[in-house]
Design an enzyme around this catalytic site. Structure first.
Site, PDB file in Angstrom:
ATOM      1  N   SER B  55      -9.395  -4.484 -38.605  1.00 13.34           N
ATOM      2  CA  SER B  55      -8.697  -3.389 -38.602  1.00 13.34           C
ATOM      3  C   SER B  55      -9.615  -1.946 -38.590  1.00 13.34           C
ATOM      4  O   SER B  55     -10.398  -2.059 -39.368  1.00 13.34           O
ATOM      5  CB  SER B  55      -7.813  -3.373 -39.937  1.00 13.34           C
ATOM      6  OG  SER B  55      -6.657  -4.195 -40.086  1.00 13.34           O
ATOM      7  N   GLU B  62      -7.817  15.698 -33.045  1.00 15.91           N
ATOM      8  CA  GLU B  62      -6.471  15.815 -32.479  1.00 15.91           C
ATOM      9  C   GLU B  62      -5.505  14.577 -33.242  1.00 15.91           C
ATOM     10  O   GLU B  62      -4.303  14.678 -32.673  1.00 15.91           O
ATOM     11  CB  GLU B  62      -6.675  15.228 -31.127  1.00 15.91           C
ATOM     12  CG  GLU B  62      -7.489  16.176 -30.297  1.00 15.91           C
ATOM     13  CD  GLU B  62      -8.893  15.982 -30.379  1.00 15.91           C
ATOM     14  OE1 GLU B  62      -9.286  14.878 -30.730  1.00 15.91           O
ATOM     15  OE2 GLU B  62      -9.657  16.962 -29.991  1.00 15.91           O
ATOM     16  N   SER B  63      -6.056  13.720 -33.954  1.00 15.46           N
ATOM     17  CA  SER B  63      -5.112  13.013 -35.041  1.00 15.46           C
ATOM     18  C   SER B  63      -5.766  11.738 -35.268  1.00 15.46           C
ATOM     19  O   SER B  63      -6.785  11.440 -36.301  1.00 15.46           O
ATOM     20  CB  SER B  63      -3.574  12.954 -34.683  1.00 15.46           C
ATOM     21  OG  SER B  63      -3.291  14.366 -35.113  1.00 15.46           O
ATOM     22  N   HIS B  68      -5.688  -3.023 -34.408  1.00 12.89           N
ATOM     23  CA  HIS B  68      -5.731  -4.319 -35.464  1.00 12.89           C
ATOM     24  C   HIS B  68      -5.560  -5.506 -34.437  1.00 12.89           C
ATOM     25  O   HIS B  68      -4.979  -5.406 -33.512  1.00 12.89           O
ATOM     26  CB  HIS B  68      -4.363  -4.234 -36.311  1.00 12.89           C
ATOM     27  CG  HIS B  68      -4.202  -3.197 -36.948  1.00 12.89           C
ATOM     28  ND1 HIS B  68      -4.907  -2.969 -38.294  1.00 12.89           N
ATOM     29  CD2 HIS B  68      -3.420  -2.081 -36.855  1.00 12.89           C
ATOM     30  CE1 HIS B  68      -4.573  -1.589 -38.798  1.00 12.89           C
ATOM     31  NE2 HIS B  68      -3.786  -1.135 -38.091  1.00 12.89           N
ATOM     32  N   CYS B  83      -1.695  15.472 -31.487  1.00 16.65           N
ATOM     33  CA  CYS B  83      -1.135  16.833 -31.716  1.00 16.65           C
ATOM     34  C   CYS B  83      -1.481  17.788 -30.971  1.00 16.65           C
ATOM     35  O   CYS B  83      -1.415  18.955 -31.135  1.00 16.65           O
ATOM     36  CB  CYS B  83      -1.003  17.010 -33.376  1.00 16.65           C
ATOM     37  SG  CYS B  83      -2.653  17.266 -34.035  1.00 16.65           S
TER      38      CYS B  83
END
Lengths: 148, 148
Positions: B55, B62-63, B68, B83
């Site tokens: 994981s 930018e976020s 996974h 974003c």
């Protein structure tokens, strides 16, 4: 075959902007929510934007929970991705809604990962209401990942 | 009002399992992909499961991008949430597909965050094909977050 994971996309609108501005309280809130939902935290990484706004990720043994906030719009986007049956998405949602004083919340859930079926995309959970057994099962993720 | 963010859910099937087993190469791959897509990495957190499976989260300005993996099924779930208009989701997808030797890939994109509209949930991008202007704009996120 059951899906490998469930993913919930949450939109919190009309929140108290003060709750969304700084990484420290947002981090505490998200970690509290994850723990209330039964998640085991591996690591939490939060980033504060200037002048305000937060991006944060909590990596959990069950997968991840993320938050991105826009205090100027009173909006937060939250994602909960889990590959076990332990994490309670609804508890996390309810706790966040209360703590953020969010007046409007919407959520969409998807089932993800069907390696042995001819299903490719993420499947909205709303469709599965028509599939008897999906919601009532006590073991919603039959093919539990051996390592999580 | 344009959405605050775009979110892409990707499913990689029939991958080379060897590429999905250990956190170190998966971390390198995801970070490379993010950089090719124009993302600026803030932090990367990866967790190796026993006996295998990963994981991982890359927090970017930018976020975020997450992965996974289930090597035993040759499957990886990837999320790209951004974003700004800087991050190229398609480049990330293409690079991952090549590197994982994924024979089947599917993706769904959503627009998220419409604070001043009566739209609450995440909106699948396929719907927006009917909305003139969404795809052709050179500034797909008009209300750019001032801080990202």
């Amino acid at each position: 075959m059951r899906p490998l994971a469930q993913h919930t996309l949450l939109e919190f609108y009309d929140c108290n902007p003060a709750c969304l501005k700084h990484s420290k309280p947002v981090k505490k809130l998200l970690c509290d929510s994850v723990q209330r939902g039964g998640g085991t935290i591996v690591k939490a990484v939060f980033h504060n934007f200037s002048p305000h706004g937060v991006s944060g990720v909590v990596v959990i043994t069950e997968s991840h929970v993320t938050i991105h906030t826009w205090p100027e719009y009173g909006y937060a986007a939250v994602d909960i991705f889990s590959c076990g049956e332990k994490l309670d998405h609804k508890t996390i949602r309810a706790h966040l809604q209360r703590a953020l004083s969010a007046r409007k919340v919407s959520g969409q859930s998807f089932r993800r990962g069907f390696p042995n079926k001819n299903i490719r995309g993420a499947v909205p959970v709303r469709r599965s209401v028509r599939s008897p057994g999906f919601r009532r099962s006590t073991t919603p993720y039959a093919n539990k990942h051996p390592s999580r």
